[in-house]
Design a protein around this motif. Sequence first.
Motif, mmCIF file in Angstrom:
data_model
loop_
_atom_site.group_PDB
_atom_site.id
_atom_site.type_symbol
_atom_site.label_atom_id
_atom_site.label_comp_id
_atom_site.label_asym_id
_atom_site.label_seq_id
_atom_site.Cartn_x
_atom_site.Cartn_y
_atom_site.Cartn_z
ATOM 1 N N TYR A 109 34.881 1.539 7.423
ATOM 2 C CA TYR A 109 36.253 1.309 7.895
ATOM 3 C C TYR A 109 37.010 2.636 7.974
ATOM 4 C CZ TYR A 109 41.118 0.004 8.086
ATOM 5 O OH TYR A 109 42.436 -0.074 8.466
ATOM 6 N N HIS A 113 38.531 4.253 11.216
ATOM 7 C CA HIS A 113 39.992 4.304 11.318
ATOM 8 C C HIS A 113 40.493 5.747 11.380
ATOM 9 C CE1 HIS A 113 44.170 4.109 9.700
ATOM 10 N NE2 HIS A 113 44.229 3.041 10.474
ATOM 11 N N ASP A 195 43.527 -4.098 4.277
ATOM 12 C CA ASP A 195 42.795 -2.879 4.589
ATOM 13 C C ASP A 195 43.410 -1.700 3.857
ATOM 14 O OD1 ASP A 195 40.867 -3.894 6.285
ATOM 15 O OD2 ASP A 195 42.214 -3.855 8.019
#
Lengths: 540, 540
Positions: A109, A113, A195
Motif C-alpha cells: 500500500y 500510495h 489506511d
Amino acid sequence: MSIYEQGLAPTEVNHVPLTPLSFIERTASVYPDYPAVIHGDIRRTWRETYRRCRSLASALAGRGIGKGDTVAVMLPNIPAMLEAHFGVPMIGAVLNTLNVRLDADAIAYMLEHGEARALIVDREFHAVIGDALARLDTPPLVIDVDDPEYGEGEPVSDLDYEAFLAEGDPAFGWHWPDDEWNAISLNYTSGTTGDPKGVVYHHRGAYLNSLGNQATWSMGLHPVYLWTLPMFHCNGWCYPWTITAQAGVHVCLRRVDPQRILTLIRQHQVSHLCGAPVVLNALINMPDEAKAAIDHPVNAMTAGAAPPAKVIGAVEEMGISVTHVYGLTEVYGPVTVCAWHGHWDELPLEERAAIKSRQGVRYPTLEGVMVADPETLEPVPRDGETIGEIFMRGNTVMKGYLKNEKATRESFQGGWFHTGDLAVWHPDGYVDIKDRIKDIIISGGENISTIEVENVLYRHGDVMEAAVVARPDDKWGETPCAFISLKAGRDGLSEQDVIGFCREHLAGFKVPKTVVFGELPKTSTGKIQKYVLRDRARAL
Amino acid sequence: MSIYEQGLAPTEVNHVPLTPLSFIERTASVYPDYPAVIHGDIRRTWRETYRRCRSLASALAGRGIGKGDTVAVMLPNIPAMLEAHFGVPMIGAVLNTLNVRLDADAIAYMLEHGEARALIVDREFHAVIGDALARLDTPPLVIDVDDPEYGEGEPVSDLDYEAFLAEGDPAFGWHWPDDEWNAISLNYTSGTTGDPKGVVYHHRGAYLNSLGNQATWSMGLHPVYLWTLPMFHCNGWCYPWTITAQAGVHVCLRRVDPQRILTLIRQHQVSHLCGAPVVLNALINMPDEAKAAIDHPVNAMTAGAAPPAKVIGAVEEMGISVTHVYGLTEVYGPVTVCAWHGHWDELPLEERAAIKSRQGVRYPTLEGVMVADPETLEPVPRDGETIGEIFMRGNTVMKGYLKNEKATRESFQGGWFHTGDLAVWHPDGYVDIKDRIKDIIISGGENISTIEVENVLYRHGDVMEAAVVARPDDKWGETPCAFISLKAGRDGLSEQDVIGFCREHLAGFKVPKTVVFGELPKTSTGKIQKYVLRDRARAL
C-alpha cells in the motif's frame, strides 16, 4: 509602505532555504577525520560518510530519480539508513522510511500510495518485500543491502547497495533545495484504523527540530549516540540530522537487545540515546552485574507512552539521566519536554519521577501548545484537573498528509493541529497526558485515565508491564480491564491481589474489574497495542 | 506538479514566522521564578522581566507607535536596554541601538535618517542627546532613564522610564510578527568614511543567530552571562535573545572595568561573557590577587580584531576558556567560529593560541563562507597563503542598508556579501584574517599583514597594546609604522629595541620602519582606531 520594506527584499545572499543537509556539509568539512559511524566492525569518518551520501545521491540521479520523487527504504538502524537521510534529499527526492515490522499488504500500500521510484532493502526483509513487490503493477528499482552484521538471508534484488554507490560520484555536487518548504521525507502513521496516512515533512521543519533537539537537551559537540530508537520512526525524531550537526558518532544497532545495548554503552562510552519506555524498562530489568556497566554519564530521552514513574525512577538509579519528551509522527517526533527545575532534584525519587512523567512544555522550536476543548478549541483552565485535547501549532508541524486533503484539513481545523491526546494543564503550564482520545474509559459517566491506573499497577513489585483498556459493561457502559505481564519468578499474583492493591491507591470506580495475565502485544516501536487488548477485552 | 506540492501549502498551523520574541514568552512561562536580571541591587525574575517588556510595548503602542516605526535607545548595558530588545519589536517596531560614544552630529544624523519616533536615554548622555535633539526639526518622544547605578546627572526629558512603563499593560497581548522577514532592529555601522550606514536585521535572522550562538558555544540551560559586550553593538551579538532562550541570567554592567568584572564573575558565578580582545587584555593585566577570583569555569567569546595569540594564551592560563569568533555588523555579530579539535589541546600553549586566533568556519546557521578574489569572486586555493576577501551568504546576513539601495546592491554583488576583510584559507578550511582591505600595507609591491606584525609585537614582554598601519614612503610606497603602549613600569623600551625584536621574528620587509609610543585611540567597543593612527603616521 514602511521604510523597512523599501529595497530590502530577500535575495540569494540573505535568504537561503533552511535544510538539515547543510549540517553534513559543515561537519564533514570541519571535522573530516572525526568518527561518524560505528557498526559492528565498521568505523567510518565524516569524510567517508559524506562521500557515501553523495555517491548515493549521484547514483539515484543517474537512474533518473530527482526532485519530488519518492525513495523508500526498509532498513534497520544501519549505516545505509543514515546515508539515506542525506543522500535521498540531496537530489530533492523524498525519503520514505518503512516500518520494518509491517506486513506485505501494508508495504505494498505504501509503495503504491507514495509512488516510490526506488526501494533500498535489508536482506532480513527479503520475504515480506518479495510478497509486497509481487502485488505492484510497476515495482520500483530495488537495491539490496547485505549488512555484514546480519550476514545471512537471500538477496532482495541483483543490484547490490555497495555496487550501486560505486555508480555514483563521491564528490557529487548535490542540490540545495530551492525552497525550504520542499518535502524531505514521508512517514506513514501506524494507522490502527483505516489506511495509513502519509505524513510529509519539509526541510524547514527538519532543520528547526534538529536544532530544537540540541537546544532542549543542551547537547554539546561530539555526542556518542546509540541508535536504540528506530530511524524509520519519525526519521528517528530528527536525530540523524541533529547528531550530524553536532559532529557526533552514530552507533548503529540492528535490534533492541538490552545486553547488547549495555555492552555498546560501555564499549563506546555512549553519551545519549532515545527510546520508548519499553527500552528503558528492558534495561532496568537486567541483572545488577550487567547494569553496573554504566559508569559514565548517560542521557536518555524517552517518549511514546508516558513512562510510568517507577520506570523513570529505576533508570535514574542506574545512573541514566532521563529527559521526558512528547510528540507524534505529525510533528517530527518530540516537540514538548518536561523541562527540569533544579530544586526538584531535592524531592524524593518517587515524587521526582511523578513530576518527570509529565509531557511538559513546548520546545523552543515549536511555537504553540495548548490544552483545549476538542470541539470549541477553548483552552481549559490550568487546574491540573480539567481534561482537554492537546493542540499544537508551529514550524515543526507536518506539511500535511500526502494525497489526503480531507485528513489534512480535519487535523488542522481551527488553526491548530489536533493531536488526539487528552491531557490536563497544570498551574505551572506543564501538560500532563491522561489518555489518547480513543483509550479513555468512560464508566458510569466518569472519565477514567488508563494511564493513571497503569501508573498504580507499575508500583506493584511483581508487575513487569501493564496496560488498561475499556471493557464493555451493561451496567456501567465501560469498566477498566487490566492486562499485566509479571516479572520472572513472580507468578503468585492473583486477580484479587491486583484489585486489592489498586483499591488502596485509587478511587473505587477506577479500580480494574478484570485482570488478565500474560505477555502484552507491542508495535515495532515498543508501544503496547491497546487496540489488540480492547478486542481481547471485548471478547472476554 | 509533484505529489508533494498538492494540497500541502503552508497554513497558520504549520508555518509561523520565526522570531526571538517567542523565547521570552517560553522562558517566562516555564521558568517564571528564575532570575533574569541582576543589576547593582536589582534582582528581577523572568516573570517580572516579561511583564516589564510587555508594559514597554503597551506604553509605546499607547503613544501611537507601531509596525515599522523606529524606536532609538541610547543606553549602557542596563535592564532598560534588555527590555527594549523585546518590548520594541513586540509591537512590530524596530529597535535602533545608538552607540553611546557617538557625538551629537552622528546621533542627530541617525535619529533623522532612521526616522526615530521615540528615544529612550540614560541620563549619562544628557548633554550629547540635548545637542543632538536641538538639531532636529521633529524630535522624537524622549524617555529618561534614571538608573540607580548611575545615580547622578540631569533628566533628559520629563517623561521618566518607570512612569512610562506604568502607562502600559504588563499583560499586554503583544503582536507576533506577520512575516519573519520584518525588520527587528537597526544598527548603524561606525562609518569611518562617509555617512554611517543603517544595517537592518529581521526576525528570522535574529532567531537563527540566537540558536546558532547557543549551538556553537554548546551553551546549557541557565547560563550566567555578564554583559561586557555593549548591547548597542550588533544587538550584543544577539545574546539578549540567546540568553533569554536559555533561561539564563543577564548580569548588567554599565562600563567595562576589569576589577568590577572580576568581582561580578566571582560574586554571581558568571559562566559566560563576550567582548573585544581589549576586554580580555585588561583582565590579564590585572594583579594576580585579583585574577585569582576566578575559581570556577568561565567561558569567553571574543571577536573584533583577531586577538593576539599572546592574549588568548594568557587568558586561558587564568582559567577562562576562550572561543574565538568572527563577524560584522552586517551579519548579526559572530557567524564564524574557530571550532576546536580535541587533539589541539595537547599542543604547547603558544601553538594552541596561534591556532585559536584563526577566524575558523561558518556557524551552523550561516550557510556559506568563502575566501575569494575580490573582483572575480573566484575562490582562492586553500593553501594558507593566497590572500582573498571573505564572502558570506546565508540567513544571518542583513536585510540590507536602510534607504541605501546602492550600498546594499554593492555589498551583495555577485550573490555574496562582501565583508571587506582579507584572509587566507587554510587547507583545513579555516579562514584566517590577514587584514581589513583598507588596513593592509603594500610595501615595494609586497603585501604586509598588519595583524602578523602586531602578533609579533604582542610577544614582547613589555608591550601592552600594539597597532601597525601604513606610513607613506617615497621609495617603497608604504612602510609599516608601529604604535605601541607599554605595560606599567616598562618604559625603558626604545624604537631600536622594537625593531631588533621584530627582525628576529619577521622577514625584513615586514619589520616596522617607525615606532611610536603612547596610548592608542579606541572606539567605544574597544577596537583600536587605525584610521586615526594612519592620519598620525601620515603626519609624521
